[in-house]
Design a protein around this motif. Sequence first.
Motif, PDB file in Angstrom:
ATOM      1  N   LEU A  42     -12.295   2.824   0.089  1.00  0.00           N
ATOM      2  CA  LEU A  42     -11.112   3.369  -0.730  1.00  0.00           C
ATOM      3  C   LEU A  42     -11.143   2.863  -1.932  1.00  0.00           C
ATOM      4  O   LEU A  42     -10.789   3.550  -3.020  1.00  0.00           O
ATOM      5  CB  LEU A  42      -9.987   2.830   0.253  1.00  0.00           C
ATOM      6  CG  LEU A  42      -8.633   2.950  -0.640  1.00  0.00           C
ATOM      7  CD1 LEU A  42      -8.155   4.531  -0.686  1.00  0.00           C
ATOM      8  CD2 LEU A  42      -7.557   2.448   0.444  1.00  0.00           C
ATOM      9  N   ALA A  96      -7.127  -2.876  -1.835  1.00  0.00           N
ATOM     10  CA  ALA A  96      -8.053  -2.300  -0.899  1.00  0.00           C
ATOM     11  C   ALA A  96      -9.442  -3.242  -0.695  1.00  0.00           C
ATOM     12  O   ALA A  96      -9.813  -3.381   0.438  1.00  0.00           O
ATOM     13  CB  ALA A  96      -8.725  -0.895  -1.556  1.00  0.00           C
ATOM     14  N   GLN A 127     -11.188  -2.835   2.628  1.00  0.00           N
ATOM     15  CA  GLN A 127     -11.402  -1.283   2.467  1.00  0.00           C
ATOM     16  C   GLN A 127     -12.172  -0.808   1.269  1.00  0.00           C
ATOM     17  O   GLN A 127     -11.707  -0.154   0.465  1.00  0.00           O
ATOM     18  CB  GLN A 127      -9.873  -0.550   2.565  1.00  0.00           C
ATOM     19  CG  GLN A 127      -8.984  -0.961   3.612  1.00  0.00           C
ATOM     20  CD  GLN A 127      -7.848  -0.112   3.593  1.00  0.00           C
ATOM     21  OE1 GLN A 127      -7.594   1.044   3.481  1.00  0.00           O
ATOM     22  NE2 GLN A 127      -6.738  -0.849   3.347  1.00  0.00           N
ATOM     23  N   GLU A 187       0.760  -1.113  -0.044  1.00  0.00           N
ATOM     24  CA  GLU A 187       0.034   0.145   0.133  1.00  0.00           C
ATOM     25  C   GLU A 187       0.852   1.112  -0.103  1.00  0.00           C
ATOM     26  O   GLU A 187       0.495   2.239  -0.669  1.00  0.00           O
ATOM     27  CB  GLU A 187      -0.937  -0.108   1.324  1.00  0.00           C
ATOM     28  CG  GLU A 187      -2.020   1.197   1.147  1.00  0.00           C
ATOM     29  CD  GLU A 187      -2.949   0.683   2.360  1.00  0.00           C
ATOM     30  OE1 GLU A 187      -4.087   1.587   2.215  1.00  0.00           O
ATOM     31  OE2 GLU A 187      -2.984  -0.020   3.157  1.00  0.00           O
TER      32      GLU A 187
END
Length: 947
Positions: free
Chosen positions: A581, A573, A578, A549
């Motif tokens: 995101l 992500a 996530q 990341e």
Amino acid sequence: MRYCFLFNTAMKNYLSSQFITFIFAITMVLYSAHCYAEQANSTYENALSYLQQGKLNEAEIAVKNSIIERPNYLPARLLLGDILLQKGQPQSAEKELTIALTLQADSFAVVIPLVEAKLFLYKHQEALTLINDHPQLATDRKYFLLQGNAHKALSQYKQAKKSYQQSLYIHGETIALLTAMADLAFKKNELPKALELVNQALLIAPITSNEQQSRQYQGTKILKAEILKKNKAFDQATLIYDEILQEEINNRQALFGKANIFLEQHKLNDALLFTLKLRENHPDDPYIKLLHSSILALQGNGKKARILLRDIQQQFLNLSTEQRHEPEVLLLAANVDFINQSYFQAKQKFTEYITDYGENATIRRNLATIELRNNKFDNAQQHIDKALQLKPSSADITLLASYIYQKQLPIKEFLSFLSDSHMKFPDNILLRDQYINVLVGEGLFEKAESMLNKINGNSTIASKTLLGFLQLQAGKLEQATITTQKLLNQFPNKVEVLQLSAELSLKLGKPDDAKKLLSQCLILDEKFRPALLSLAGISLNENKLEQAEQYYQQLLSFYPNDSHTLQLYADLAIKQQQYYLAIKLLSAIDKSHPHHLENQKALLSLYMSTNQFDQAKQLIGQLQNIDAFDQEMLLTKSKLEKQLGQLALARKTLKILFGLIYDEVLKIERITLLQLDLNDTEAAHRSINRIAQLSNNNVPDYIQARYALAIKDLEKVKTLIKSQLANGKDTLKWQELNVYYSLANEQTAKAIKQLTPLYEQHKQRSHLQLLSQLYLQSNQTDKVILILSNWIKKQKHDTWAFSQLANIAEQTNNKALAIETYEAFPYLEKQPFFLNNLANLYQETDKTEALIYARKAHKLLPEFAPINDTLGWILVLNEKNQQGLSFLREAVARDAKSAIYHYHLAYTLAKLKRKALAKVSLLQAQDIDKNHPLNKQIQKLLSINTQ
């Protein structure tokens, strides 16, 4: 030593002063931004004040200034649209309201005025589609009236009458409704009925202070005059027109009506006089031009009349159905659809053009592109073959053909085609590169290197490095090693060569060597994109997700619009759960990306996962424009409809899907299970019969058992479960079904007992969810908290589990556990809903902390109504009423049916002593919920303000 000390001291002082300067600059920027937002909010509030005073021009200027300062401030867009409609500027109003809709304004706030604007602009089908897409607005007084007006404009008189009757039944008689009904009767040539209805409308006196009602009343008079004129009652009609012209000397409709009466009475000079007056005020109006043309023709001036008619024909080019099918217009429309990526419609129009008007090389190329995008290579080849026959000298068509033929032709034939194409178009880089790639893939290295060397006229580092990469790509590691070693000997400090060597090391299973080489690349060039991408890839392979990341973030800091990085980061992500995101990253990828369709489908899946159903619905609409019969999209559409509680629509969608896969047993089996999920036993029964037809009655036992469970044939379910568990095949799904069998027998305790060992053994999320649900039903809250707490210790990325645990903690009034749970989430800073919930949890105990979390949530998701409301309300609780007002207005604009938002807004306006606006907001809140605790508090505030 003394020198070093002095130098260090000086350096520290310098850095200290630089730091202070930096902090001051940042502070000034933040303060300026704050002041700017405050100014924009103030300008918007000024616009509201002007509007209250009936000063439309001043209100328009103020709200436009507000938009210049804050282009995405939704309340300002809605207000401007309303003002422009009131001023009779529908085109500008449509533009502003469409922007508001794009900014996700609440349908209750934006759809009705946008429909009005579209009707004013004669966009009747667009208006009808828009209003039909929002049935939740049926409670609005204008809903059925506008729906009826759209139907009427499209000559759908039965539907129009039905809509008007519904409006009459729900909302009663109004000037606008009775006038619309009279107009419908007039259009159907039911003149006595029309006159009766219009007279009924004129009996309802308008409120003189209500400008909209006054305009409606005037429109009713105009309609009555038109009805009288049709009945040849010219004198009575003229009296009405004269009455209107006394109030408004240049009224278009009255002037037009009088001119028409003079024309019917053959008083051509009088008719021309009124028409010329109209032309002065409305020089481009095609209807006035038509009237003028008619008068000129009757006066014998045919030449001038024909000039006007040609002018009118040009204006109406896009409105005539017949003209829309002319070849030039059809081709233009098809190309616009193609450019806008509406491929389904483009394909239809291109095919229609070829059928009606013959072959066209460009159309065949575009059709080939559409089929290639849909992976229909046989169809693509047919189109591109014809395109090449029609235009063999086109490099673009040849290039497209090369991509299609690579999938379709034998390798020797394809190489021959590439060789001929390269000779024909030697300067085409894409064709050349493709030819080189294929040569390397086939092991023809000497020919590939020869071609590479010809690019610059000699054997360059670039050509040899490219050859090395091509050899690697083709899996020719021995040759790649020789090429790479030669390059390293000659150019040991070239980033391209080090990158090649690193890629070779990876292929040879030496990741540590690769990392050293890639790190050396970044020492030479910190922005070297291939090295950063490779290091991110290595981190992923080693499951070092946070490190990967960091590389993606580093890449995006250098190349913020890099589609490849955005997509890779989005994939990561998703892997980390996530989802918000991932949505942000996928949304940033340009539409021109070759995998745009796949990205859109991934985005759709994410919207579904995060329960963003409005966005999912909007995206499905866009995907349907590309391919209305995409099976994956239809499957997701049915799931969305189920989530929205639109079970009838979900069943209908699955019915369409069933028709598309009528002969595919495995897909029908999948649909059958979805039909059973929807409890659509009738459709499932048909699907099971079709499976039986296609498989000689070999319907899977699992489907039979699921169907038996759905129709409460519990004895059959029991027999099948017992048989399958004894066989030991697919044990898990049968054990799961056994749990549901127990639940069907209302044996919750037994179901828990059966499910618990399954959960403990397999640790599946679905088991966790069901077990949590059953514990809650059995009031065993402590056990739910325990299993969820244990789960999130190991599954630190599971957003649902953290959310569920925090929600249960809140419901049991354990705010400390709720706060602890949210704050333990490792990606809290990227999760706007958790931040928002924390802001609400801290609201009573620590308003400063609450405000910090509220601001963080808003920064991540500024267009979400609850987040705007939370931030606005916490600002108000922190005695920052003016700041809070801006966010509370944003919340109401995005969700106009939330009582709490209106109460918060009313309270804030009352605190600011803006009594009139506070009362309006309070009334809106009370209409939704009279029992809210803020109701009396606000009334008390308003009574204090009055004293």
